[in-house]
Write a protein that holds these residues in place. Structure first.
Motif, PDB file in Angstrom:
ATOM      1  N   HIS A  21      44.151  45.199  32.099  1.00 28.27           N
ATOM      2  CA  HIS A  21      44.971  45.617  33.229  1.00 28.27           C
ATOM      3  C   HIS A  21      44.695  44.783  34.466  1.00 28.27           C
ATOM      4  CE1 HIS A  21      46.421  49.146  31.118  1.00 28.27           C
ATOM      5  NE2 HIS A  21      45.182  49.368  30.734  1.00 28.27           N
ATOM      6  N   LYS A  22      43.473  44.308  34.606  1.00 30.43           N
ATOM      7  CA  LYS A  22      43.071  43.597  35.814  1.00 30.43           C
ATOM      8  C   LYS A  22      41.909  42.659  35.476  1.00 30.43           C
ATOM      9  CE  LYS A  22      41.241  44.629  40.394  1.00 30.43           C
ATOM     10  NZ  LYS A  22      40.734  45.662  41.285  1.00 30.43           N
ATOM     11  N   VAL A  23      41.907  41.491  36.107  1.00 33.81           N
ATOM     12  CA  VAL A  23      40.788  40.561  35.925  1.00 33.81           C
ATOM     13  C   VAL A  23      39.696  40.977  36.905  1.00 33.81           C
ATOM     14  CG1 VAL A  23      40.014  38.177  36.031  1.00 33.81           C
ATOM     15  CG2 VAL A  23      42.313  38.687  35.228  1.00 33.81           C
ATOM     16  N   THR A  24      38.658  41.589  36.387  1.00 28.44           N
ATOM     17  CA  THR A  24      37.534  42.013  37.218  1.00 28.44           C
ATOM     18  C   THR A  24      36.481  40.916  37.232  1.00 28.44           C
ATOM     19  OG1 THR A  24      36.389  43.024  35.360  1.00 28.44           O
ATOM     20  CG2 THR A  24      37.923  44.434  36.589  1.00 28.44           C
ATOM     21  N   SER A  25      35.488  41.066  38.072  1.00 25.80           N
ATOM     22  CA  SER A  25      34.426  40.070  38.121  1.00 25.80           C
ATOM     23  C   SER A  25      33.666  40.026  36.782  1.00 25.80           C
ATOM     24  CB  SER A  25      33.471  40.341  39.276  1.00 25.80           C
ATOM     25  OG  SER A  25      32.926  41.621  39.157  1.00 25.80           O
ATOM     26  N   PHE A  26      33.562  41.170  36.115  1.00 25.61           N
ATOM     27  CA  PHE A  26      32.903  41.209  34.813  1.00 25.61           C
ATOM     28  C   PHE A  26      33.683  40.375  33.793  1.00 25.61           C
ATOM     29  CE2 PHE A  26      32.587  43.137  30.565  1.00 25.61           C
ATOM     30  CZ  PHE A  26      31.253  42.894  30.315  1.00 25.61           C
ATOM     31  N   VAL A  27      35.007  40.553  33.775  1.00 30.15           N
ATOM     32  CA  VAL A  27      35.846  39.791  32.848  1.00 30.15           C
ATOM     33  C   VAL A  27      35.778  38.307  33.187  1.00 30.15           C
ATOM     34  CG1 VAL A  27      38.213  39.393  32.059  1.00 30.15           C
ATOM     35  CG2 VAL A  27      37.371  41.733  32.339  1.00 30.15           C
ATOM     36  N   ALA A  28      35.800  37.979  34.482  1.00 33.39           N
ATOM     37  CA  ALA A  28      35.699  36.585  34.900  1.00 33.39           C
ATOM     38  C   ALA A  28      34.378  35.979  34.434  1.00 33.39           C
ATOM     39  CB  ALA A  28      35.839  36.469  36.413  1.00 33.39           C
ATOM     40  N   TYR A  95      39.531  33.145  43.617  1.00 33.04           N
ATOM     41  CA  TYR A  95      39.325  34.541  43.990  1.00 33.04           C
ATOM     42  C   TYR A  95      38.358  34.693  45.167  1.00 33.04           C
ATOM     43  CZ  TYR A  95      35.606  33.962  40.454  1.00 33.04           C
ATOM     44  OH  TYR A  95      34.554  33.513  39.707  1.00 33.04           O
ATOM     45  N   PHE A  96      37.942  33.569  45.745  1.00 33.77           N
ATOM     46  CA  PHE A  96      37.176  33.587  46.994  1.00 33.77           C
ATOM     47  C   PHE A  96      38.137  33.290  48.133  1.00 33.77           C
ATOM     48  CE2 PHE A  96      33.680  33.056  44.077  1.00 33.77           C
ATOM     49  CZ  PHE A  96      32.663  33.774  44.673  1.00 33.77           C
ATOM     50  N   ILE A  97      38.052  34.082  49.206  1.00 34.92           N
ATOM     51  CA  ILE A  97      38.959  33.909  50.332  1.00 34.92           C
ATOM     52  C   ILE A  97      38.173  33.975  51.634  1.00 34.92           C
ATOM     53  CG2 ILE A  97      39.592  36.366  50.375  1.00 34.92           C
ATOM     54  CD1 ILE A  97      42.044  33.578  51.096  1.00 34.92           C
ATOM     55  N   ARG A  98      38.482  33.040  52.522  1.00 36.05           N
ATOM     56  CA  ARG A  98      37.836  33.023  53.835  1.00 36.05           C
ATOM     57  C   ARG A  98      38.434  34.155  54.669  1.00 36.05           C
ATOM     58  NH1 ARG A  98      35.033  29.353  57.375  1.00 36.05           N
ATOM     59  NH2 ARG A  98      34.958  27.820  55.712  1.00 36.05           N
ATOM     60  N   ILE A  99      37.553  34.931  55.333  1.00 39.75           N
ATOM     61  CA  ILE A  99      38.025  36.029  56.169  1.00 39.75           C
ATOM     62  C   ILE A  99      37.635  35.857  57.633  1.00 39.75           C
ATOM     63  CG2 ILE A  99      38.123  37.678  54.270  1.00 39.75           C
ATOM     64  CD1 ILE A  99      35.486  38.900  55.500  1.00 39.75           C
ATOM     65  N   SER A 100      36.795  34.882  57.910  1.00 34.74           N
ATOM     66  CA  SER A 100      36.435  34.565  59.293  1.00 34.74           C
ATOM     67  C   SER A 100      35.841  33.159  59.296  1.00 34.74           C
ATOM     68  CB  SER A 100      35.431  35.572  59.871  1.00 34.74           C
ATOM     69  OG  SER A 100      34.150  35.388  59.323  1.00 34.74           O
ATOM     70  N   LYS A 101      35.493  32.701  60.480  1.00 33.67           N
ATOM     71  CA  LYS A 101      34.925  31.359  60.608  1.00 33.67           C
ATOM     72  C   LYS A 101      33.638  31.206  59.792  1.00 33.67           C
ATOM     73  CE  LYS A 101      33.548  28.130  64.216  1.00 33.67           C
ATOM     74  NZ  LYS A 101      33.351  27.940  65.645  1.00 33.67           N
ATOM     75  N   SER A 102      32.906  32.309  59.621  1.00 27.08           N
ATOM     76  CA  SER A 102      31.603  32.226  58.962  1.00 27.08           C
ATOM     77  C   SER A 102      31.483  33.040  57.675  1.00 27.08           C
ATOM     78  CB  SER A 102      30.515  32.670  59.938  1.00 27.08           C
ATOM     79  OG  SER A 102      30.730  34.011  60.314  1.00 27.08           O
ATOM     80  N   LEU A 103      32.581  33.647  57.183  1.00 26.40           N
ATOM     81  CA  LEU A 103      32.503  34.496  55.989  1.00 26.40           C
ATOM     82  C   LEU A 103      33.568  34.158  54.956  1.00 26.40           C
ATOM     83  CD1 LEU A 103      31.910  38.087  57.369  1.00 26.40           C
ATOM     84  CD2 LEU A 103      30.421  36.865  55.845  1.00 26.40           C
ATOM     85  N   ILE A 104      33.150  34.141  53.693  1.00 27.95           N
ATOM     86  CA  ILE A 104      34.050  34.019  52.550  1.00 27.95           C
ATOM     87  C   ILE A 104      33.679  35.142  51.596  1.00 27.95           C
ATOM     88  CG2 ILE A 104      34.716  32.606  50.570  1.00 27.95           C
ATOM     89  CD1 ILE A 104      33.992  30.134  52.217  1.00 27.95           C
ATOM     90  N   ILE A 105      34.687  35.901  51.129  1.00 24.38           N
ATOM     91  CA  ILE A 105      34.398  37.007  50.208  1.00 24.38           C
ATOM     92  C   ILE A 105      35.019  36.750  48.843  1.00 24.38           C
ATOM     93  CG2 ILE A 105      34.201  38.733  52.048  1.00 24.38           C
ATOM     94  CD1 ILE A 105      36.974  39.781  51.134  1.00 24.38           C
ATOM     95  N   ASN A 106      34.438  37.397  47.844  1.00 22.48           N
ATOM     96  CA  ASN A 106      34.982  37.427  46.490  1.00 22.48           C
ATOM     97  C   ASN A 106      35.888  38.650  46.442  1.00 22.48           C
ATOM     98  OD1 ASN A 106      35.427  37.906  43.754  1.00 22.48           O
ATOM     99  ND2 ASN A 106      33.361  37.287  43.165  1.00 22.48           N
ATOM    100  N   ILE A 107      37.194  38.458  46.240  1.00 25.94           N
ATOM    101  CA  ILE A 107      38.107  39.600  46.313  1.00 25.94           C
ATOM    102  C   ILE A 107      37.907  40.592  45.170  1.00 25.94           C
ATOM    103  CG2 ILE A 107      39.843  38.470  47.730  1.00 25.94           C
ATOM    104  CD1 ILE A 107      41.521  38.004  45.285  1.00 25.94           C
ATOM    105  N   HIS A 108      37.154  40.226  44.135  1.00 23.49           N
ATOM    106  CA  HIS A 108      36.819  41.197  43.089  1.00 23.49           C
ATOM    107  C   HIS A 108      35.953  42.324  43.641  1.00 23.49           C
ATOM    108  CE1 HIS A 108      37.295  37.690  40.120  1.00 23.49           C
ATOM    109  NE2 HIS A 108      38.368  38.428  40.050  1.00 23.49           N
TER     110      HIS A 108
END
Length: 155
Positions: A21-28, A95-108
């Motif tokens: 149903h969804k690509v999770t970090s575990f599946v990745a 699946y990594f996205i920058r959210i600020s000048k100093s932060l990148i998150i894994n959207i999983h």
């Protein structure tokens, strides 16, 4: 989850098909392991052990740039590496996205987010940590989430 295994002739190439149903970090992570790609991790120094380790992209919750160092946060450990964040960002999976000048998150690992009065978003990650999404990066986060939730093309 139901698991089906079919033993095939040794002359045929092995393959794996996921019906999910969804690509999770575990599946990745499973996919990364199956593909055995050397570029699915980065080398960083553990802040607890002061030893260099391979850190799989699929376990990274977020990356933060502080005082010319990049701190890599996973569920269990914090790692550190040197260099500018933008160079590391170029090598990260989509699946990594920058959210600020100093932060990148894994959207999983993004559980939810809420709008703040100043136009920023506050994101709650799976490790219960709250991070701020700058107004400048809100559109790119929304686009990444909408692109990511579309079902992948099958061939």
């Amino acid at each position: 989850m139901k698991v089906n295994i079919k033993v095939i002739d040794k002359l045929r190439e092995e393959s794996c098909t996921f019906c999910i149903h969804k690509v999770t970090s575990f599946v990745a992570d499973v996919i990364s392991t199956l593909e055995n790609k050397p570029d699915n991790y980065l080398i960083a120094t553990s802040t607890q052990k002061n030893e260099q380790e391979r850190v799989s992209y699929s376990v990274i919750i977020y990356l933060e740039y502080l005082e010319r160092n990049i701190f890599i946060y996973t569920k269990k450990n914090v790692f550190e590496t040197k260099g500018p964040l933008y160079k590391l960002e170029q090598n990260l999976p989509d699946y990594f996205i920058r959210i600020s000048k100093s932060l990148i998150i894994n959207i999983h690992f993004l559980n939810k987010f809420s709008v703040k009065a100043n136009g920023n978003l506050e994101a709650l990650l799976s490790n219960e940590e709250k991070v701020v999404v700058s107004r400048k990066y809100v559109p790119s986060l929304k686009k990444a989430l909408s692109d990511y939730t579309k079902p992948p093309l099958m061939y």
